[in-house]
Design an enzyme around this catalytic site. Structure first.
Site, short mmCIF file in Angstrom:
data_model
loop_
_atom_site.label_atom_id
_atom_site.label_comp_id
_atom_site.label_asym_id
_atom_site.label_seq_id
_atom_site.Cartn_x
_atom_site.Cartn_y
_atom_site.Cartn_z
N GLN A 1 0.84 -1.20 0.00
CA GLN A 1 0.00 0.00 0.00
C GLN A 1 0.87 1.25 0.00
O GLN A 1 0.61 2.22 -0.70
CB GLN A 1 -0.90 0.03 1.24
CG GLN A 1 -2.16 -0.79 1.13
CD GLN A 1 -3.12 -0.48 2.29
OE1 GLN A 1 -2.70 -0.03 3.35
NE2 GLN A 1 -4.38 -0.71 2.07
N ARG B 1 11.80 -18.69 -1.19
CA ARG B 1 10.86 -17.75 -0.57
C ARG B 1 9.44 -17.90 -1.12
O ARG B 1 8.48 -17.39 -0.52
CB ARG B 1 11.34 -16.31 -0.78
CG ARG B 1 11.47 -15.92 -2.24
CD ARG B 1 12.05 -14.53 -2.40
NE ARG B 1 12.33 -14.26 -3.81
CZ ARG B 1 12.66 -13.06 -4.29
NH1 ARG B 1 12.74 -12.03 -3.47
NH2 ARG B 1 12.91 -12.88 -5.58
N HIS C 1 5.27 14.47 -6.00
CA HIS C 1 5.89 15.41 -5.07
C HIS C 1 7.41 15.39 -5.13
O HIS C 1 8.07 16.18 -4.46
CB HIS C 1 5.43 15.11 -3.63
CG HIS C 1 3.95 15.09 -3.50
ND1 HIS C 1 3.25 13.96 -3.14
CD2 HIS C 1 3.02 16.04 -3.73
CE1 HIS C 1 1.95 14.23 -3.12
NE2 HIS C 1 1.80 15.47 -3.48
N ARG D 1 -3.48 8.40 5.05
CA ARG D 1 -3.45 7.18 5.88
C ARG D 1 -3.81 7.42 7.35
O ARG D 1 -3.90 6.46 8.11
CB ARG D 1 -2.07 6.51 5.75
CG ARG D 1 -1.83 6.00 4.34
CD ARG D 1 -2.93 5.06 3.90
NE ARG D 1 -2.89 4.78 2.47
CZ ARG D 1 -3.74 4.00 1.83
NH1 ARG D 1 -4.74 3.43 2.50
NH2 ARG D 1 -3.65 3.80 0.54
N ARG E 1 16.26 -12.52 -1.78
CA ARG E 1 17.24 -13.08 -2.70
C ARG E 1 18.60 -13.14 -2.02
O ARG E 1 19.43 -13.98 -2.35
CB ARG E 1 17.36 -12.23 -3.96
CG ARG E 1 16.14 -12.24 -4.86
CD ARG E 1 16.42 -11.50 -6.15
NE ARG E 1 17.43 -12.19 -6.93
CZ ARG E 1 18.10 -11.63 -7.94
NH1 ARG E 1 17.87 -10.37 -8.26
NH2 ARG E 1 18.99 -12.33 -8.62
#
Length: 234
Positions: free
Chosen positions: A81, A170, A91, A198, A102
């Site tokens: 997010q 992974r 900006h 947020r 990795r």
């Protein structure tokens, strides 16, 4: 838990750490005053009024002459997010460097909501959350997720033990709850844009917790500017 530059977040596994700051409220003032070949040596009430004017009228460029770097450790769902504020930022002065499995094989850490932290889907929206679950409803979800994480860790370690490259091993890790670490460098304008969105009531709870930590760390460094740019959410 908090100290001067670090605040633990969520289940105290996550954190936000203020790594570096360039500038202060006076930096914003002098970036604006250079248009008239003027410079203030100490922040006064006239300077605070100028900051308020710049914020009110949407003159953003002076706020881009102040920059901060944060280190963040958060679940992948929060990181992705957050990432859009870099790739979609207008900006400038945003940079992001993230640790990679990795190369790094440190012990994986996961965010698992407690039994009383699960939230229902909202009735009239495709995103966000509704009312919280009762603890007895959430407990089985927490138990299942814990088992899912354990199985993923087992498969991940088995792959490593078999000699599989970490970049492929992974794949066995449950993704969205996996904690990742990154450094975010952004202008003060970009930071305040992030906070405005947020800290809003309809933002996802988990990223809001990180936004509160960002605000707590950055506001003392730019009390006038941050107060003007994000005051309605605090």
């Amino acid at each position: 838990m908090t100290n001067d530059n670090k605040i633990n977040v969520l289940d105290d596994k996550g954190y936000v750490r203020l790594v570096d700051v360039m500038g202060d409220d006076l930096s914003v003032v002098n970036a604006a005053r250079v248009s008239f070949d003027k410079e203030s040596e100490a922040l006064g009430e006239w300077d605070a009024r100028l900051i308020r004017f710049l914020a009110r009228e949407g003159h953003g460029s002076p706020f881009r002459h102040a920059v901060a770097t944060f280190e963040i450790y958060a679940p992948l769902m929060v990181a992705r997010q957050w990432w859009k504020y870099v790739v979609g930022s207008d900006h400038t002065m945003d940079s992001w460097n993230e640790s990679s499995r990795r190369y790094v094989t440190e012990e994986p850490t996961f965010y698992v909501p407690a039994a009383d932290e699960w939230r229902s889907a909202p009735e009239h929206s495709k995103q966000g959350s509704g009312e919280p679950f009762e603890e007895w409803e959430g407990a089985p979800l927490t138990d299942v997720l814990v088992e899912y994480v354990k199985e993923g860790l087992h498969l991940y370690q088995s792959a490593l033990d078999c000699g599989v490259a970490p970049e492929q091993a992974r794949l066995f890790l449950p993704a969205y709850g996996l904690y990742v670490r990154w450094r975010w460098t952004a202008s003060l304008q970009s930071i305040c844009h992030f906070l405005n969105q947020r800290l809003d009531d309809d933002a996802q709870h988990e990223i809001t917790e990180y936004a509160r930590a960002i605000h707590e760390l950055i506001e003392p460094r730019f009390p006038v500017a941050v107060g003007e740019l994000v005051a309605e959410h605090v």
